[in-house]
Motif scaffolding. Structure first.
Motif, PDB file in Angstrom:
ATOM      1  N   GLY A 377       0.786  -1.233   0.000  1.00 14.87           N
ATOM      2  CA  GLY A 377       0.000   0.000   0.000  1.00 14.87           C
ATOM      3  C   GLY A 377       0.812   1.273   0.000  1.00 14.87           C
ATOM      4  N   ARG A 378       1.977   1.215   0.630  1.00 14.38           N
ATOM      5  CA  ARG A 378       2.726   2.459   0.785  1.00 14.38           C
ATOM      6  C   ARG A 378       3.838   2.584  -0.246  1.00 14.38           C
ATOM      7  NH1 ARG A 378       2.715   5.818   4.488  1.00 14.38           N
ATOM      8  NH2 ARG A 378       4.961   6.084   4.409  1.00 14.38           N
ATOM      9  N   GLU A 382       6.543   5.596  -0.213  1.00 15.43           N
ATOM     10  CA  GLU A 382       7.955   5.358   0.092  1.00 15.43           C
ATOM     11  C   GLU A 382       8.850   5.939  -0.973  1.00 15.43           C
ATOM     12  OE1 GLU A 382       8.759   1.326   0.921  1.00 15.43           O
ATOM     13  OE2 GLU A 382       7.832   1.436   2.903  1.00 15.43           O
ATOM     14  N   ARG A 383       8.460   5.800  -2.209  1.00 14.12           N
ATOM     15  CA  ARG A 383       9.263   6.400  -3.293  1.00 14.12           C
ATOM     16  C   ARG A 383       9.274   7.917  -3.142  1.00 14.12           C
ATOM     17  NH1 ARG A 383       9.960   1.781  -3.604  1.00 14.12           N
ATOM     18  NH2 ARG A 383      11.849   2.514  -2.625  1.00 14.12           N
TER      19      ARG A 383
ATOM     20  N   ALA B 134      20.105   2.972  -6.960  1.00 16.87           N
ATOM     21  CA  ALA B 134      18.951   2.091  -6.917  1.00 16.87           C
ATOM     22  C   ALA B 134      17.790   2.830  -6.300  1.00 16.87           C
ATOM     23  CB  ALA B 134      19.273   0.872  -6.094  1.00 16.87           C
ATOM     24  N   GLY B 135      18.122   3.413  -5.187  1.00 18.98           N
ATOM     25  CA  GLY B 135      17.069   4.146  -4.495  1.00 18.98           C
ATOM     26  C   GLY B 135      16.573   5.310  -5.320  1.00 18.98           C
ATOM     27  N   ILE B 183       7.762  -8.120   0.179  1.00 19.41           N
ATOM     28  CA  ILE B 183       6.336  -7.822   0.269  1.00 19.41           C
ATOM     29  C   ILE B 183       6.036  -6.480  -0.364  1.00 19.41           C
ATOM     30  CG2 ILE B 183       5.930  -9.249   2.273  1.00 19.41           C
ATOM     31  CD1 ILE B 183       6.007  -6.760   3.966  1.00 19.41           C
ATOM     32  N   LYS B 184       7.075  -5.717  -0.675  1.00 22.89           N
ATOM     33  CA  LYS B 184       6.842  -4.418  -1.303  1.00 22.89           C
ATOM     34  C   LYS B 184       6.821  -4.518  -2.817  1.00 22.89           C
ATOM     35  CE  LYS B 184       8.996  -1.860   2.377  1.00 22.89           C
ATOM     36  NZ  LYS B 184      10.066  -0.968   2.766  1.00 22.89           N
TER      37      LYS B 184
END
Lengths: 793, 594
Positions: A377-378, A382-383, B134-135, B183-184
């Motif tokens: 969901g986040r 987060e990005r 990457a980030g 899970i992301k």
């Protein structure tokens, strides 16, 4: 010429219509239409007829005949009449002209008086005045019309038939240039000039022979830039100001869009022209930019192709690259190992934490298979947060200390090399019922005196831990001090507001005897009133009571907190807990005298100490330590320990010269060497658990602050011989340190903690209350709140 | 005061904005594009001219660097353009609107891409990404996939195109290294020109678009990184002698015309499919390239040898390098010769990408998506990837495995035994390939097993030891025993070796235990302990003598160490408890069964 007239009539009719409409514009147009034939007629009527004029008239007639080709048959009648007929026509023309006004009157009667404007026109045919009627009407009559005087103009007598025409054609060499004038019915023979004119016109040339259409062009207004203006005329003002008309059309100046003169222009024309003018205006004003050419270069190319590898691009030294994002660990897996799954409590704790405080931004969850994994969901948040961090977060270069923690530990000499020092607990002296506030060791190191809250002073044998005597003093014993003089056996005891001088009667008989003698040799003071304290002789009971050779006591009516002897054993300093300047009293034993050395106080005095060798008195108040010269009676130094509350004080006994550093070896003798360093090292313990070492030669600031204890320090002590000092604290421990003072003035003292001694139990949050070293052995005594004294050897 | 020193080196954000004459939004955009970020001064109060108000500080050099940036003018132009456009809209002058839109000012980021530090180096030296980016990369690119209305479609598609190019490239060069199902989303790590790049793709679900996200910021980031990636891609493609940008769209269109199942054609998937299928030539090229570079590296070694003494070392290094290279090559050919078939309900794109980049051949159901090359019934299929168990009648001659097998195999760099991954089976944990355990860290037992497998030890040994334990516990290990026997039969030739190795292992284990067993006479130990104690006491005392600051630091370090140990212990304990619970459950089951 009839055509001419017809045209005129038509023109006039038209003109009348325009006049009726009341418009000015067509009036302007009319002359331009009618101008061309006008001169011909005027000149034609003139007797002095020029060639060109006649040509004009003939030309118009010719044109007409050309157009009406059907009447060629009738024109053949006029063959052979030649130029004479033309002349006759010319003569008659004024008569014809007279008729025109009436015909005009018919038409222009409606406007009325305006006829004079038309009257001046002389375009009417003056030879035949029938006007604008078809000539067929005269077919049945012998005449064709009327001349200017109203007489009939008769047709030629003989109508010519085809045969005549044919004959003419055959015989007459000028037949081809003969035309019939319909107005008069006569044949007209064209002159050579007229024919030439016709031919030129037919060829599409100009009528005037002398006119040269191909004159060399002088390009005055060429595109070439010239150095001189074409005209010398200065530019008009109007070329500088925007045109009013255009302005009106664009509607810039008139926001309402209502121009002063409404334009009668037809409606369908307005919109495009308005737009065009607007656009023109906008271009003039620079509002409309021409379209930029499209960029057709490729969007991607080898950007780093022409790269100078040595080029220093970019940034200054302060650039801080963004920290990397941590790569995911096992716990982020969709099917993590079971140990990474949080338990229920951890889940709860995670949920209750603030989002910023959480160690993991998500809760690890197991999924039995990949198809069960939902969307995160986040993800976008987060990005986004990463984006924010990149451009919004202030960066600072932090030096990460990448040190081995072992390197941080200072390299100290090993404690084993610094022996001897007390290492373990040897004896426990039990007997007191309450906390033992103070203790003192006899100068020969055989006996130990201790004072306790249970109101007694006990005397112990050091070696056996045997309690030799118990002297009840009837009050809390705050301080005990054994006289350091070797020939006197005397203990000073501070009990409430008195200081008792006690002869313990231990040890050598001789010494005890001499002490008794000293005490009994009492001479009453000269002026007792002037003294700050009263010397009282002990009563007989007191002397006998419990073999307490209780001495003369001195009372000062104030609670005494500390007593301490001068090194020679004659002077005794006592600290009173009074607010005034009489906090420190110095008593002289031999003369039974007391004095108060200070005239004013500097805060609450905590401790006093005599310098072992020199005539100094150290007074520790709450925040600082003052050093007074006793002989000169002045303040010598003020030491600032930077502690909140000084609790204890000890002076380095180096003046006694017991141990020193010489030639790389340890020396310890009874007699001091000549060049011993002055005992200018002082340690202070404080209630904020600090021990401060002063080297008075260096500065009045601490040489070293040791924070070894966890709680308040109660007592500090120097060993009289060995380079040791000890501190006792409320945390129940005694820390023995090696405190080496060098002979060499350039070398700073070496302080090494060597042992932490524990043994005292904590009672009422109090641990060790006093410490003292054995005078000759490396032993340390400590008294604790648990009612025991302990010896560490 | 405040005319020298650090106060003159910093400028507050507002002042910087005024100096640049930009609105806050434009200033932010500029900062993002140019990579300018605020700095935290060391002495904030000094820099803040005595005030303690919270302010953001930029380095004044940074702002000066921004001052003569051509793009600032473009921003202003754009602002004017927007104003005009709004006005024209307000007056409904559609001609003007059209004309303005025609003349819309646009800017190029090329020079910025070139001058950005760490990114702007020539691609050979350092092609930006690195694991660091990457980030950066991922935030910039991926949200695009699900950007809401205010992102222009073209932008999104361009970003996707760039990413597709990268994936294709990595697919082609077999540069892919690691995959992790979190899970992301799915993390991929690929190596491009020796630099590891990590990116994440979310699972293919629609996003619910959060309202607390400023999409303009993300759009700016995306703008920059798309440009950057485009240039880098160009460089990479050029190094492979390929044309960039590859013609994807036209192919898609032709495909759309020819393929009969156009309804299944969604642009992204087709793009990806096209990309993957066109990776063939790239792969060849990539392979042609890598040995060359390897030989070059090997040749470069001996030339630089100076003395004879170092020659052996060099040789050893060379040997190591060659081994490494071989391992890499082997890893790249992991799935070579295998034919996969993807069932429904598996992440098709990810799997296809991974399998293809490791040399496998993959297909799926024709009705699922275009690009299917063979059918389920193809007898040459070796692995069928199934997530939902019990769906169909199994076909002899192929393995039915869950998708995790593919990813785990890739991470382990070897084909794992399929038995653990049969459909419907409780899967072994999926471990992160990005974790490298240092000494003292907690290592999950699965990882240990994996490491053993990688070292070449047979899985049976480990199982044996475990089973032995279980035997002790349960008392009936007959089945396992039989299994062992079978294995032994199978490896009759290597039995002796095995045995020798086993005995050696045993001996070693015994040796390891010896000091404990022998743990000697009391005296000896006492002495040792005394010495140790003395040592530790000396240390304690020395610590007491440390200066305040050093002590603080020391305590901090020690605290960190202790915490680490504590955490590791906690994990180990948890694992133990879990294993115990599982075992007891098993036992209970057995008892019940009996």
């Amino acid at each position: 010429m009839a055509v001419e007239a017809g045209r005129t009539g038509c023109g006039s009719a038209l003109g009348a219509r325009w006049v009726g409409l009341g418009s000015s514009v067509p009036c302007l147009l009319q002359p331009s239409l009618l101008d061309a034939p006008a001169p011909s007629r005027r000149l034609g009527s003139d007797p002095g007829l020029s060639d060109s004029d006649s040509e004009e008239s003939v030309f118009s007639g010719l044109e007409d005949s050309g157009s009406d080709s059907t009447e060629d048959a009738t024109a053949s009648e006029e063959e052979g009449e030649g130029t004479s007929e033309q002349r006759g026509r010319m003569d008659r023309s004024p008569g014809q002209q007279a008729r025109t006004p009436c015909s005009r009157m018919e038409v222009a009667s409606m406007p009325g008086e305006d006829e004079y404007a038309e009257d001046s026109s002389d375009e009417e045919d003056i030879r035949n005045t029938v006007g604008n009627v078809p000539l067929e009407w005269y077919d049945d009559f012998p005449h064709v019309g009327y001349d200017l005087d109203g007489r009939r103009i008769y047709k030629p007598l003989r109508t010519r038939d085809e045969l005549d025409q044919f004959l003419d054609k055959m015989d007459d060499p000028d037949y081809w240039r003969t035309v019939r004038d319909r107005m008069t019915g006569h044949s007209v023979r064209l002159t050579g000039e007229q024919v030439a004119l016709v031919q030129r016109l037919q060829r599409g040339q100009f009528g005037d022979v002398s006119f040269n259409p191909y004159e060399p062009a002088v390009d005055f207004f060429s595109g070439d830039l010239m150095i001189h203006p074409v005209t010398n005329r200065p530019a008009d003002k109007r070329s500088f100001i925007p045109s009013l008309v255009e302005k009106e059309k664009v509607g810039v100046g008139h926001p309402g869009g209502a121009p002063a003169h409404p334009t009668p222009a037809p409606a369908p024309l307005t919109l495009p022209s308005l737009q065009v003018s607007r656009m023109v205006h906008a271009i003039k004003m620079g509002w409309i930019q021409p379209r930029r050419p499209r960029d057709h270069s490729p969007s991607f190319y080898d950007l780093w192709a022409q790269e100078d590898p040595n080029a220093v691009l970019g940034r200054h030294k302060m650039h801080v690259p963004a920290p990397k994002l941590a790569l995911p660990g096992h716990s982020e897996s969709y099917n993590p190992p079971p140990e990474y799954l949080p338990s229920e409590e951890e889940c709860l704790a995670w949920e209750q934490q603030e989002p910023e405080e959480r160690k993991l931004s998500f809760l690890p969850r197991p999924f039995p298979s990949l198809r069960a994994v939902p969307a995160y969901g986040r993800f976008i948040q987060e990005r986004f947060e990463r984006c924010l961090d990149l451009y919004l977060c202030p960066r600072q270069r932090k030096m990460r200390v990448n040190v081995d923690p072992e390197d941080l530990i200072p390299k100290l000499p090993r404690p084993r090399d610094l022996q001897p020092f007390p290492t373990c607990q040897a004896l426990v002296y039990r007997g007191h019922n309450s906390l033992v506030r103070c203790l003192s060791v006899s100068p020969d190191g055989q006996w130990l005196a201790s004072g306790s809250d249970d109101g007694s002073v006990r005397l112990w044998e050091v070696a056996t831990a045997r309690c030799m005597r118990t002297v009840p003093v009837g009050g809390v014993v705050k301080s005990v001090a054994w006289n350091p003089h070797p020939t006197v056996c005397l203990v000073a005891v501070a009990v409430e507001d008195t200081v008792l001088l006690l002869n313990p009667a231990l040890g050598d008989r001789l010494v005890v005897g001499s002490t008794d003698q000293l005490l009994s040799a009492f001479t009453p003071p000269l002026d007792p009133a002037s003294q700050p304290a009263h010397w009282l002789e002990a009563s007989q009971e007191e002397r006998q009571d419990g073999l307490g050779r209780i001495s003369p006591s001195l009372t000062s009516l104030q609670p005494v907190t500390q007593v301490t002897w001068h090194g020679r054993g004659d002077y005794l300093a006592a600290v009173l807990a009074t607010p005034g300047h009489t906090q420190v009293l110095i008593h002289q034993l031999s003369r039974r005298r007391s004095q108060s050395p200070f005239r004013r106080s500097h805060g609450q005095v905590q401790r006093v100490a005599f310098h072992p060798t020199r005539p100094f008195l150290l007074v520790a108040s709450q925040r600082c330590v003052r050093l007074y010269h006793l002989l000169r009676q002045e303040l010598t130094k003020k030491l600032m320990p930077n502690c909140k509350w000084v609790s204890s004080l000890a002076v380095h006994p180096a003046g006694k010269g017991v141990s020193w550093w010489e030639g790389g070896t340890w020396r310890a003798t009874k007699s001091p060497p000549p060049n011993l360093p002055p005992g200018d090292n002082v340690i202070c313990g404080s209630y904020d658990s600090k021990l401060v070492w002063f080297d008075m030669d260096l500065s009045t600031k601490p040489y070293r602050v040791l924070r070894h204890h966890k709680k308040a320090l109660r007592a500090v002590a120097f060993h009289p011989r060995y380079p040791l000092f000890a501190s006792g604290s409320d945390d129940g421990s005694v820390i023995v340190c090696h405190g080496m003072v060098y002979n060499d003035l350039l070398q700073n003292p070496l302080l090494v903690p060597v042992k932490v001694l524990k043994g005292h139990a904590l009672t009422r949050d109090l641990g060790v209350l006093d410490v003292a070293f054995h005078p000759t052995q490396p032993w340390v005594f400590s008294s604790g709140a648990d009612g025991t004294l302990r010896l560490f050897t | 005061k405040y005319e020298r020193g650090s106060a003159t080196n910093y400028i507050t954000r507002n002042k910087a904005r005024k100096k640049l004459q930009l609105s806050l939004a434009d200033f932010r955009r500029l900062c993002i594009l140019k990579g300018i970020y605020p700095h935290e001064p060391k002495h904030k109060k000094k820099v803040n001219k005595g005030s303690t108000a919270a302010r953001t500080f930029y380095l004044i050099k940074d702002i000066k660097f921004l001052l003569h940036e051509p793009i600032v003018n473009k921003f202003r132009e754009y602002k004017v353009f927007v104003r005009k456009l709004r006005k024209a809209y307000g007056k409904s002058e559609w001609n003007t609107v059209e004309r303005l839109k025609d003349n819309k000012p646009n800017y190029k980021l090329d020079h910025i891409v070139k001058e950005r530090p760490a990114l702007g180096q020539p691609a050979e030296q350092q092609p930006q990404p690195g694991s660091s980016t990457a980030g950066v990369l991922t935030p910039a690119l991926r949200p695009q996939a699900g950007r809401p209305r205010n992102s222009s479609c073209s932008e999104r598609s361009s970003a996707n195109r760039e990413l597709a190019s990268v994936t294709r490239l990595s697919c082609g060069r077999n540069a892919n290294k690691k995959v992790f199902l979190s899970i992301k989303g799915i993390y991929y790590q690929a190596e491009v020109l020796g630099q590891p790049i990590v990116w994440i793709t979310p699972y293919t679900f629609s996003h619910d678009h959060p309202t607390d996200v400023d999409y303009r910021v993300m759009a700016t980031f995306t703008e920059f990184y798309t440009t950057l990636l485009g240039f880098v891609n160009f460089r990479l493609y050029q190094s492979l002698n390929l044309h960039y940008p590859p013609k994807l769209e036209s192919q898609v269109h032709t495909e759309a015309k020819t393929s009969e199942d156009t309804y299944a054609l969604n642009s992204e998937s087709s793009l990806e499919v096209r990309g993957a299928s066109s990776a063939g030539p790239a792969r060849k090229l990539g392979r042609g390239l890598s040995p060359a570079s390897a030989s070059h590296g090997a040749a470069g070694g001996p030339n630089s040898v100076s003395g004879p003494s170092s020659r052996q070392e060099m040789a050893a290094q060379e040997e190591d390098r060659r081994k490494e290279l071989e391992a890499q090559e082997k890893h790249k050919k992991l799935f070579e010769g295998l034919r996969f078939f993807l069932n429904r309900e598996v992440p098709r794109e990810a799997l296809a990408f991974v399998i293809r980049s490791f040399g496998g051949i993959v297909s799926w159901d024709k009705s699922l998506c275009i690009g299917a090359t063979y059918d389920v019934t193809d007898p040459s299929i070796t692995h069928q990837i199934v997530d939902r168990p019990g769906q169909q009648t199994p076909v002899i001659g192929r393995y039915y495995v869950q998708p995790q097998w593919v990813f785990d195999s890739v991470n382990a760099q070897l084909l794992l035994p399929v038995a653990d991954y049969f459909p419907g089976v409780q899967l072994p944990p999926h471990l992160s390939p990005f974790v490298t355990e240092k000494e003292g860290d907690y290592v999950p037992p699965e990882k240990l097993k994996l490491l053993a497998l990688q070292r070449g030890e047979h899985a049976g040994n480990l199982n044996e030891s475990e089973e032995e334990d279980e035997e002790e516990d349960d008392g009936d290990g007959e089945e396992e025993g039989e299994k062992e026997e079978e294995e032994e039969d199978m490896e009759a030739d290597s039995e002796k070796e095995e045995e020798a190795r086993l005995t050696a292992l045993e001996e070693r284990r015994l040796e390891g235990k010896k000091p404990k067993v022998m743990a000697g006479t009391v005296k000896l130990e006492d002495k040792q302990r005394l010495a140790q104690e003395e040592e530790s006491e000396a240390k304690r005392l020395a610590i007491m003598m440390m200066k305040k600051r050093e002590k603080y630091l020391y305590n901090k370090i020690m605290f960190g160490k202790k915490r680490k140990i504590r955490e590791a212990n906690k994990l180990a304990e948890k694992r133990k408890a879990h294993d115990e619970a599982v075992r007891s459950e098993k036992k209970a089951k057995k008892v019940r069964a009996l």
